[in-house]
Motif scaffolding. Structure first.
Motif, PDB file in Angstrom:
ATOM      1  N   GLY A   1       0.745  -1.255   0.000  1.00  0.00           N
ATOM      2  CA  GLY A   1       0.000   0.000   0.000  1.00  0.00           C
ATOM      3  C   GLY A   1       0.770   1.298   0.000  1.00  0.00           C
ATOM      4  O   GLY A   1       0.259   2.314   0.459  1.00  0.00           O
ATOM      5  N   LEU A   2       1.989   1.316  -0.539  1.00  0.00           N
ATOM      6  CA  LEU A   2       2.749   2.575  -0.550  1.00  0.00           C
ATOM      7  C   LEU A   2       2.506   3.428  -1.785  1.00  0.00           C
ATOM      8  O   LEU A   2       3.032   4.523  -1.892  1.00  0.00           O
ATOM      9  CB  LEU A   2       4.250   2.311  -0.391  1.00  0.00           C
ATOM     10  N   GLY A   3       1.724   2.932  -2.733  1.00  0.00           N
ATOM     11  CA  GLY A   3       1.353   3.758  -3.883  1.00  0.00           C
ATOM     12  C   GLY A   3       2.286   3.642  -5.070  1.00  0.00           C
ATOM     13  O   GLY A   3       2.999   2.658  -5.244  1.00  0.00           O
ATOM     14  N   LYS A   4       2.260   4.690  -5.892  1.00  0.00           N
ATOM     15  CA  LYS A   4       2.981   4.694  -7.176  1.00  0.00           C
ATOM     16  C   LYS A   4       4.484   4.572  -6.996  1.00  0.00           C
ATOM     17  O   LYS A   4       5.053   5.045  -6.017  1.00  0.00           O
ATOM     18  CB  LYS A   4       2.693   5.976  -7.943  1.00  0.00           C
ATOM     19  N   THR A   5       5.080   3.945  -8.028  1.00  0.00           N
ATOM     20  CA  THR A   5       6.531   3.836  -8.084  1.00  0.00           C
ATOM     21  C   THR A   5       7.030   4.350  -9.427  1.00  0.00           C
ATOM     22  O   THR A   5       6.280   4.459 -10.383  1.00  0.00           O
ATOM     23  CB  THR A   5       6.989   2.365  -7.927  1.00  0.00           C
ATOM     24  N   ASN A   6       8.308   4.660  -9.453  1.00  0.00           N
ATOM     25  CA  ASN A   6       8.957   5.070 -10.691  1.00  0.00           C
ATOM     26  C   ASN A   6      10.260   4.289 -10.808  1.00  0.00           C
ATOM     27  O   ASN A   6      11.122   4.428  -9.936  1.00  0.00           O
ATOM     28  CB  ASN A   6       9.231   6.565 -10.681  1.00  0.00           C
ATOM     29  N   PRO A   7      10.401   3.468 -11.850  1.00  0.00           N
ATOM     30  CA  PRO A   7       9.411   3.188 -12.878  1.00  0.00           C
ATOM     31  C   PRO A   7       8.273   2.319 -12.338  1.00  0.00           C
ATOM     32  O   PRO A   7       8.439   1.578 -11.379  1.00  0.00           O
ATOM     33  CB  PRO A   7      10.210   2.440 -13.954  1.00  0.00           C
ATOM     34  N   ALA A   8       7.130   2.426 -13.021  1.00  0.00           N
ATOM     35  CA  ALA A   8       5.965   1.603 -12.682  1.00  0.00           C
ATOM     36  C   ALA A   8       6.238   0.163 -13.105  1.00  0.00           C
ATOM     37  O   ALA A   8       7.059  -0.092 -13.988  1.00  0.00           O
ATOM     38  CB  ALA A   8       4.723   2.138 -13.378  1.00  0.00           C
ATOM     39  N   VAL A   9       5.543  -0.772 -12.457  1.00  0.00           N
ATOM     40  CA  VAL A   9       5.666  -2.186 -12.778  1.00  0.00           C
ATOM     41  C   VAL A   9       4.283  -2.707 -13.147  1.00  0.00           C
ATOM     42  O   VAL A   9       3.296  -2.365 -12.492  1.00  0.00           O
ATOM     43  CB  VAL A   9       6.240  -2.968 -11.570  1.00  0.00           C
ATOM     44  N   ALA A  10       4.192  -3.525 -14.183  1.00  0.00           N
ATOM     45  CA  ALA A  10       2.908  -4.083 -14.615  1.00  0.00           C
ATOM     46  C   ALA A  10       2.320  -4.972 -13.524  1.00  0.00           C
ATOM     47  O   ALA A  10       3.051  -5.611 -12.768  1.00  0.00           O
ATOM     48  CB  ALA A  10       3.096  -4.884 -15.903  1.00  0.00           C
ATOM     49  N   ASP A  11       0.991  -5.003 -13.449  1.00  0.00           N
ATOM     50  CA  ASP A  11       0.313  -5.851 -12.473  1.00  0.00           C
ATOM     51  C   ASP A  11       0.781  -7.290 -12.597  1.00  0.00           C
ATOM     52  O   ASP A  11       0.847  -7.843 -13.695  1.00  0.00           O
ATOM     53  CB  ASP A  11      -1.208  -5.805 -12.681  1.00  0.00           C
TER      54      ASP A  11
END
Length: 163
Positions: free
Chosen positions: A73-83
């Motif tokens: 539950g920490l939210g968005k990351t960079n880079p994003a990772v696909a589900d």
């Protein structure tokens, strides 16, 4: 409860029943929850020493030590990772929002906040146990802009103890 995709946007979510909207929920951009060694979500947090051994009563963390805290539950990351995809170990996916950690009510330094490398949908914090913390079973709290949790704890040894 429903499982939401890792890339779900904050805002509203529609739940469907037989192709009809059932209800709308507000989604927070983050809602931290520490994993624990028990299934009830209380007591010993899922926290490891740098040796990957579990922090426990018989193997407590030492003030100044960097431990690995596992949560959701920490939210968005960079880079994003696909589900459903594992986070890369070569290109770390870092949490973009602020994360504060308190151990025994004392602010702790966060040295890493991101997805656990090589694992899917698991967040990891590398946290320094505060130097001025007393020994014992100390609550660990995680705070983001939208959420807070303090249901887990971590065992801490007397300062100067060697693990």
């Amino acid at each position: 409860g429903d499982l939401l995709p890792l890339l779900a946007e904050a805002g509203t979510s529609r739940h469907w029943l037989d192709w009809r909207p059932l209800l709308l929920d507000l989604l927070a951009a983050s809602a931290p929850g520490l994993f624990t060694l028990t299934q009830n979500g209380l007591d010993d947090g899922a926290i490891l020493h740098s040796s990957f051994k579990v922090v426990s009563r018989g193997n407590p963390a030492v003030p100044g030590e960097i431990v690995q805290v596992y949560l959701t539950g920490l939210g968005k990351t960079n880079p994003a990772v696909a589900d459903g995809a594992a986070a890369s170990a070569s290109s770390l996916s870092l949490v973009t929002g602020a994360v504060n950690v308190y151990v025994g009510g004392v602010p702790a330094t966060v040295q890493f906040k991101g997805l656990a490398p090589g694992l899917a949908a698991l967040y990891q914090l590398n946290v320094a146990i505060p130097q001025n913390l007393g020994p014992g079973f100390q609550p660990i709290a995680i705070q983001t802009a939208e959420g807070y949790t303090d249901l887990a704890s971590v065992w801490v040894a007397l300062a100067g103890t060697v693990n």
